[in-house]
Structures are given as structure tokens and as C-alpha cells.
Enzyme design. Structure first.
Site, short mmCIF file in Angstrom:
data_model
loop_
_atom_site.label_atom_id
_atom_site.label_comp_id
_atom_site.label_asym_id
_atom_site.label_seq_id
_atom_site.Cartn_x
_atom_site.Cartn_y
_atom_site.Cartn_z
N HIS A 9 -26.80 -29.78 102.98
CA HIS A 9 -26.69 -28.32 102.89
C HIS A 9 -27.69 -27.75 103.62
O HIS A 9 -28.63 -28.47 103.97
CB HIS A 9 -26.30 -27.94 101.44
CG HIS A 9 -27.29 -28.45 100.39
ND1 HIS A 9 -28.54 -28.17 100.44
CD2 HIS A 9 -27.05 -29.41 99.60
CE1 HIS A 9 -29.18 -28.69 99.40
NE2 HIS A 9 -28.49 -29.51 98.87
N HIS A 27 -31.45 -28.93 102.60
CA HIS A 27 -31.77 -30.15 103.32
C HIS A 27 -32.21 -29.66 104.78
O HIS A 27 -33.34 -30.37 105.22
CB HIS A 27 -30.66 -31.22 103.44
CG HIS A 27 -30.22 -31.68 102.28
ND1 HIS A 27 -28.87 -31.54 101.81
CD2 HIS A 27 -30.94 -32.43 101.42
CE1 HIS A 27 -28.65 -32.25 100.40
NE2 HIS A 27 -29.85 -32.90 100.36
N GLY A 64 -37.52 -30.66 98.07
CA GLY A 64 -37.18 -29.32 97.73
C GLY A 64 -37.58 -29.01 96.30
O GLY A 64 -37.45 -29.80 95.47
N ASP A 105 -35.62 -29.65 92.78
CA ASP A 105 -35.69 -30.94 92.07
C ASP A 105 -37.33 -30.76 91.71
O ASP A 105 -37.91 -32.05 92.15
CB ASP A 105 -35.40 -32.19 92.70
CG ASP A 105 -33.83 -32.21 93.09
OD1 ASP A 105 -33.20 -32.01 92.21
OD2 ASP A 105 -33.77 -32.31 94.24
N SER A 159 -27.09 -27.27 96.23
CA SER A 159 -27.02 -28.60 95.70
C SER A 159 -25.93 -29.23 96.12
O SER A 159 -24.78 -28.62 96.20
CB SER A 159 -27.11 -28.72 94.07
OG SER A 159 -26.60 -29.71 93.67
O1 PAF Z 1 -33.69 -35.56 96.04
C1 PAF Z 1 -32.82 -36.50 96.58
O2 PAF Z 1 -31.75 -36.49 97.09
C2 PAF Z 1 -33.24 -37.97 96.02
O3 PAF Z 1 -33.60 -38.12 94.60
C3 PAF Z 1 -34.18 -38.92 97.01
C4 PAF Z 1 -35.55 -38.26 96.93
C5 PAF Z 1 -33.52 -38.63 98.27
C6 PAF Z 1 -34.38 -40.07 96.33
O4 PAF Z 1 -33.01 -40.70 96.49
#
Ligand code: PAF
Length: 283
Positions: free
Chosen positions: A34, A37, A147, A150, A185
Site C-alpha cells: 500500500h 510501503h 514504517g 509498527d 496497513s
Molecule cells: O513489517 C513487516 O511487514 C514485517 O514484520 C517485516 C519487517 C517485513 C518482517 O517480516
């Protein structure tokens, strides 16, 4: 854009790039990309010579009753989006190559992994730390991008990188939000229409709490009102946590004292979907 599926080939390719003096920006993802990212990929591309993106739905970070099987997968569209941003390498490994038979090593960042989400998702951060360590070893990036949504993940990873002398800078990028404030998300795709409307309450509740922190209101009142605002929503079926925390130790704060920055973080369940969000507040 080169698509690499074999870990050893990725490792050799990235190593050669670093040997030629090129910087590598790495964006690890679990796909279903999304705008959040995409903002990480754009930032990586703007700050490095080579941009590497990975898509791997890491089974080790899902609990037995969690959504590994149903986690959204959309690789075809993801590839189009990454291509458009002119990333150089996409790493798309199979589970069997990431976790070969007999795989028996894991990384546990004690003290940070058990707090907040860790309490409700035992083993989750062990899975995250382990896969991120593997991915950093494979890509030897100059910088790796995560991001802020998280937030606990970024704190755990920064500590791991420091403790294990991993030579990558961890860059934490702002949360990207929908027009009504909902943090982007991949799991938002699970929300039915009414649940989606309810989900905007997380950001509203965080924003109000943030104003209260700035105004110096007592912590007990801030916590109570945060809970009251979330509990008032019939579609919110559980509040895992909603409180104010130290942004480095992740300990819940009874008072803000001399702290310049605090973390306000929430995790709730809306039907079957677990959503998290947070704000860092400067005082
Ligand atoms: O944030 C995420 O999408 C995942 O936790 C990651 C960092 C790719 C690890 O699998």
C-alpha cells in the site's frame, strides 16, 4: 528490475554492489503493498544508489491462531508497483529457501519483545528479529527502511542491530494515513464497511490523547479517556492496550516526568481484525 528468488544469489549480488562502493537501501515487506510501503521504497530510492525490496510472508512471526494462511497476497500487483518506482532488485524467496530443513536458530531481543504487542502475540518479535537479521545478512544494506506504524518492531530491530553490530542504519519513516486518519496497513483489507468506519476512531483517540499529553494532563485521565473513547465503539471487540509509553524502553508511563518524547500506542480488535497505531508526541 531484477527478480531474485535464491538467497545466495541475492547475497552475492548485493555484496558485489557494496564492493563497487554503491549504497544499498533495503525495504523488507510482506507484500500486499500500500502507499505506506511505497513511501518507504521512494525514500530508499532517493537516498541510495541501489534499492532492494523483499516480499516474504514470514511464517515465523505468526502465532498458531493468527492469520498466516489468510494474510493478503497480491504478488502480481506488487511487482507492477515496485517496477513503477524503479527499484533495482526484488527478492521473492520461497519458504523452503528461507527456512531450510533443520532450521533451528532464532533471535530474541529480551525486555522489548514481551511488551505491548509481544504480550498478546508471544513469539512474534522473535520471528520478526530472526527474519530481519537474515534479510539484513542477505542484502548488507547501507540503510533499511521501516514504517513508524509498527513502532515496537522498529525499537526491537534497532536494538538487535546495535547489539549484534549489524552495519545498517535503521530508518524509521512516518506512518501514511487514509483521509480519515486510519493508518495504512495490509490488514485494513479485512475490514467490512462498518468496521472500516469504526477503524478511524483509533487515530481520533490517539490525537486527543496527544493533545492531553501536550497540555500536561494526568496520565490516569489520559488513559481512562483513551479507553473510554475506544470502548464506546460497539465494533471494537477488545482493547489489547491503549496507553502512554516510554519510546525507548516501551514501559508504560505513570507520569511523563522530564521525557521530551512519549509514545501513545493502541492495539484493538475490530471483529477478527487486530489493528495497531501510535503517535510520538513531543512535549
Ligand atoms: O513489517 C513487516 O511487514 C514485517 O514484520 C517485516 C519487517 C517485513 C518482517 O517480516
Amino acid at each position: 528490475m531484477e527478480i531474485i528468488r535464491i538467497p545466495r544469489i541475492l547475497q552475492d549480488t548485493c555484496f558485489k554492489q557494496r564492493m563497487h562502493g554503491r549504497s544499498i537501501g533495503f525495504v523488507p515487506t510482506m507484500g500486499a503493498l500500500h502507499e505506506g510501503h511505497l513511501s518507504l521504497i521512494k525514500r530508499a530510492a532517493s537516498e541510495n544508489d541501489i534499492t532492494v525490496v523483499s516480499i516474504f510472508v514470514n511464517p515465523m512471526q505468526f502465532g498458531p491462531s493468527e492469520d498466516l494462511a489468510s494474510y493478503p497476497r497480491d504478488v502480481e500487483n506488487d511487482i507492477l508497483k515496485i517496477r513503477e518506482l524503479k527499484a533495482d532488485i526484488l527478492f521473492l524467496p520461497d519458504n523452503s529457501l528461507m527456512y531450510a530443513e533443520g532450521f533451528s536458530t532464532s533471535i530474541q531481543v529480551d525486555g522489548l519483545s514481551e511488551r505491548l504487542c509481544g504480550h498478546f502475540r508471544p513469539g512474534h518479535f522473535r520471528g520478526v528479529a530472526t527474519v530481519v537479521a537474515k534479510l539484513l545478512n542477505l542484502t548488507s544494506p547501507t540503510r533499511a527502511y521501516f514504517g513508524q506504524k509498527d513502532f515496537q518492531q522498529t525499537v526491537v530491530i534497532k536494538r538487535m542491530v546495535r547489539d549484534l553490530n549489524i552495519g545498517a542504519e535503521i530508518v524509521v519513516c512516518p506512518t501514511i494515513r487514509e483521509a480519515d486518519g486510519l493508518a495504512m496497513s495490509s490488514r485494513n483489507r479485512y475490514l467490512a464497511a462498518e468496521e472500516r468506519t469504526t477503524a478511524a476512531t483509533l487515530y481520533k483517540a490517539l490525537s486527543r490523547a496527544s493533545q492531553q499529553v501536550v497540555a500536561g494532563e494526568p496520565m490516569t485521565r489520559i488513559r481512562e479517556q483513551l479507553h473510554a473513547m475506544l470502548s464506546a465503539e460497539p465494533k471494537i471487540t477488545a482493547i489489547d492496550y491503549a496507553s502512554v509509553f516510554h519510546p525507548e524502553t516501551l514501559q508504560e508511563l505513570q507520569e511523563t516526568g522530564q521525557l521530551k518524547e512519549v509514545l501513545i500506542a493502541v492495539a484493538v480488535r475490530i471483529g477478527k481484525t487486530r489493528l495497531i497505531d501510535n503517535l510520538i508526541v513531543n512535549r
